[in-house]
Design an enzyme around this catalytic site. Sequence first.
Site, mmCIF file in Angstrom:
data_model
loop_
_atom_site.group_PDB
_atom_site.id
_atom_site.type_symbol
_atom_site.label_atom_id
_atom_site.label_comp_id
_atom_site.label_asym_id
_atom_site.label_seq_id
_atom_site.Cartn_x
_atom_site.Cartn_y
_atom_site.Cartn_z
ATOM 1 N N SER A 7 0.734 -1.093 0.008
ATOM 2 C CA SER A 7 0.040 -0.057 -0.048
ATOM 3 C C SER A 7 0.978 1.230 -0.098
ATOM 4 C CB SER A 7 -0.867 -0.031 1.209
ATOM 5 O OG SER A 7 -1.354 1.268 1.429
ATOM 6 N N HIS A 31 -1.021 -1.070 -4.639
ATOM 7 C CA HIS A 31 -2.177 -0.769 -3.821
ATOM 8 C C HIS A 31 -2.312 0.790 -3.664
ATOM 9 C CE1 HIS A 31 -5.868 -1.993 -1.599
ATOM 10 N NE2 HIS A 31 -5.368 -1.091 -0.879
ATOM 11 N N MET A 35 -8.697 8.186 -0.360
ATOM 12 C CA MET A 35 -9.795 8.383 0.487
ATOM 13 C C MET A 35 -10.124 10.051 0.484
ATOM 14 S SD MET A 35 -7.752 7.024 3.672
ATOM 15 C CE MET A 35 -6.821 5.352 3.587
ATOM 16 N N MET A 135 -11.782 -6.205 4.084
ATOM 17 C CA MET A 135 -11.043 -5.143 5.125
ATOM 18 C C MET A 135 -10.733 -6.122 6.440
ATOM 19 S SD MET A 135 -10.473 -2.643 3.344
ATOM 20 C CE MET A 135 -9.481 -1.679 4.772
ATOM 21 N N GLY A 140 -9.513 3.510 6.373
ATOM 22 C CA GLY A 140 -9.454 5.196 6.816
ATOM 23 C C GLY A 140 -7.952 5.342 7.155
ATOM 24 N N PHE A 141 -7.158 4.622 7.781
ATOM 25 C CA PHE A 141 -5.814 4.707 8.235
ATOM 26 C C PHE A 141 -4.938 3.500 7.800
ATOM 27 C CE2 PHE A 141 -8.716 7.511 10.649
ATOM 28 C CZ PHE A 141 -8.085 8.512 10.158
ATOM 29 N N GLY A 142 -3.452 3.541 7.726
ATOM 30 C CA GLY A 142 -2.561 2.743 7.605
ATOM 31 C C GLY A 142 -2.230 2.480 9.014
ATOM 32 N N GLY A 174 -5.245 -4.645 5.505
ATOM 33 C CA GLY A 174 -5.062 -3.913 6.748
ATOM 34 C C GLY A 174 -4.254 -4.764 7.842
ATOM 35 N N GLY A 175 -3.601 -4.180 8.485
ATOM 36 C CA GLY A 175 -2.739 -4.724 9.379
ATOM 37 C C GLY A 175 -2.035 -6.180 9.048
ATOM 38 N N GLY A 195 0.815 -2.176 4.024
ATOM 39 C CA GLY A 195 1.681 -0.851 3.729
ATOM 40 C C GLY A 195 2.778 -0.840 4.993
ATOM 41 N N SER A 196 2.402 -0.757 6.034
ATOM 42 C CA SER A 196 3.656 -0.430 7.313
ATOM 43 C C SER A 196 4.546 -1.717 7.208
ATOM 44 C CB SER A 196 3.085 -0.392 8.655
ATOM 45 O OG SER A 196 1.627 0.179 8.679
HETATM 46 C C1 DX5 Z 1 -6.740 1.184 5.108
HETATM 47 C C2 DX5 Z 1 -6.068 1.008 3.713
HETATM 48 C C3 DX5 Z 1 -4.910 -0.096 3.790
HETATM 49 C C4 DX5 Z 1 -3.729 0.492 4.306
HETATM 50 C C5 DX5 Z 1 -2.881 -0.828 4.670
HETATM 51 O O1 DX5 Z 1 -7.787 2.229 4.768
HETATM 52 O O2 DX5 Z 1 -7.196 0.665 2.993
HETATM 53 O O3 DX5 Z 1 -4.689 -0.457 2.418
HETATM 54 O O4 DX5 Z 1 -3.000 1.363 3.836
HETATM 55 O O5 DX5 Z 1 -1.844 -0.359 5.565
HETATM 56 P P1 DX5 Z 1 -1.333 -1.276 6.671
HETATM 57 O O6 DX5 Z 1 -0.650 -2.496 6.052
HETATM 58 O O7 DX5 Z 1 -0.279 -0.404 7.258
HETATM 59 O O8 DX5 Z 1 -2.554 -1.614 7.480
HETATM 60 ZN ZN ZN Z 2 -6.673 -0.431 1.068
#
Ligand code: DX5
Ligand code: ZN
Length: 212
Positions: A7, A31, A35, A135, A140-142, A174-175, A195-196
């Site tokens: 992400s 990805h 938002m 999801m 909304g947030f990483g 997510g996560g 992402g992270s």
């Molecule tokens: C959350 C996003 C994810 C997010 C994943 O709303 O849809 O794609 O960026 O990030 P991580 O892997 O850090 O949860």
């Molecule tokens: Zn996403």
Amino acid sequence: MALVAPSMLSADFLHLEKDVETVNSCADIFHLDIMDGVFVPNISYGFPVVDAIASAALKPMDAHLMIVHPEKYVGRFADAGVAMLSAHLEVMEDPASVMGLIRSYGMKAGIAFNPDIPVEKVFPYLESCDFVLVMSVFAGFGGQKFIESTYSRVQELRNEIRRRRLCVTIEVDGGISPSNSSALVEAGADILVAGSAVFKAADPAAAVRAMK
Ligand code: DX5
Ligand code: ZN
């Protein structure tokens, strides 16, 4: 073996080219989290960033729309070169027609939904879409914590897809990290978004390899 989709929300936007290279060399899909500050309480990035990524991307782009009225922007994402486009079940009045619109541009059409939506809600639309984005955190947030009930949700969806002999891909978002990736693949996930776990790792390529 799963496909890994880093992400870009967790990328270093000051050195975006470097992080695009990371995906090009070790992962499968870009990805892109879009938002709007309305459907989700956060604003990410828009077309200038998507175009910048597209200019250097050697792997397909997957845009995850966390926006109201996704149908308004389908053409713009097609023009930007996106190969996979998903919109949230929660905001679509007529999911089948939005999926049809996405397909009409030659893109793979996906339905995304948050962890509080029963999985069965997506069942009526499985013929209309190419992939489902489950999801594993609230959109909304990483950097959020993985929700454990995702395993059984992915299993339930995988069973239904098998039972109806459909060809629908399951993406989970997510996560996700090397600590839960193999259990997710076992549950039926085909594409893992992270992402992270990729961009905050000391060695992003090793993190991607571990998830694959
Ligand atoms: C959350 C996003 C994810 C997010 C994943 O709303 O849809 O794609 O960026 O990030 P991580 O892997 O850090 O949860
Ligand atoms: Zn996403």
